[in-house]
Scaffold this active site. Sequence first.
Site, mmCIF file in Angstrom:
data_model
loop_
_atom_site.group_PDB
_atom_site.id
_atom_site.type_symbol
_atom_site.label_atom_id
_atom_site.label_comp_id
_atom_site.label_asym_id
_atom_site.label_seq_id
_atom_site.Cartn_x
_atom_site.Cartn_y
_atom_site.Cartn_z
ATOM 1 N N HIS A 266 0.814 -1.216 0.000
ATOM 2 C CA HIS A 266 0.000 0.000 0.000
ATOM 3 C C HIS A 266 0.846 1.264 0.000
ATOM 4 O O HIS A 266 0.363 2.346 0.313
ATOM 5 C CB HIS A 266 -0.957 -0.012 1.192
ATOM 6 C CG HIS A 266 -1.969 -1.118 1.120
ATOM 7 N ND1 HIS A 266 -2.704 -1.539 2.208
ATOM 8 C CD2 HIS A 266 -2.369 -1.904 0.084
ATOM 9 C CE1 HIS A 266 -3.511 -2.539 1.849
ATOM 10 N NE2 HIS A 266 -3.312 -2.772 0.564
ATOM 11 N N SER B 184 -6.225 -8.213 9.644
ATOM 12 C CA SER B 184 -7.570 -8.785 9.728
ATOM 13 C C SER B 184 -7.861 -9.709 8.555
ATOM 14 O O SER B 184 -8.842 -10.447 8.566
ATOM 15 C CB SER B 184 -8.612 -7.664 9.772
ATOM 16 O OG SER B 184 -8.511 -6.848 8.608
#
Length: 251
Positions: free
Chosen positions: A123, A198
């Site tokens: 990212h 997650s």
Amino acid sequence: MPTKDVEALARLIDTSDRIVFFTGAGISTESGIPDFRSPGTGLWTKMKPIPFQEFIASEEVRQESWRRRFSGERTLENAEPNKGHRSVAQLVDEGRCIAVITQNVDNLFQDAGIPDDKVIELHGNAGYATCLSCGIRYEMADLEAQLRETGRVQPCSACGGIVKSATISFGQAMPEAAMQRAQEVTESCDLMVVAGSSLVVYPAAGFPEYAKQLGARVAILNREETPLDPIADVVVNREIGPTLSFVVGLN
């Protein structure tokens, strides 16, 4: 901390020599960096993110983005690596961790001493900016000074292109080179340790699944359950820094 789950994680790490770490926001929250999604405390609940296409299309939106960047608390700038980052760095130094695939943009693995070529940033990185046309790098301190002096961040001085933080925004294509490198190290690892993710953001979260399909072992160290817990060889729902530092015998 010699509980069964932690002991099982230690055995996996002790018996592996081509380890890849896959990390998310959970490892950096222990350095005081808020995550993005948590209700009430996540950054996205406090300030709506600016999609990539809006950033590209509007000069006004771009300048609002830069004003946001240089106002408020300097959480990223002030954060320091925690025991989790330093534990991974120790495994890299020992030659047993071949790479870190990270969804984080905070540069804390590099700050912990891991070489740039061992950190695969899916990212991007919030520590600098680049021109979207020619790729020239800009330091944030210089852009902040420019904003303070002129009221705006100027176009690229080399080509006139749009200057943007080197992070991947909503709607922006994933970086091809980083995705390719992540695939390569996934294909060569014998253990993938997920730490603080997650595992709900794809395509990034597909790498642990891919590693498992190829025969590597998968360990998940996260404070909460993840969708991939059923396929993992070991699941540890504990704090990341204290657990990893215990497992690797952090110096």
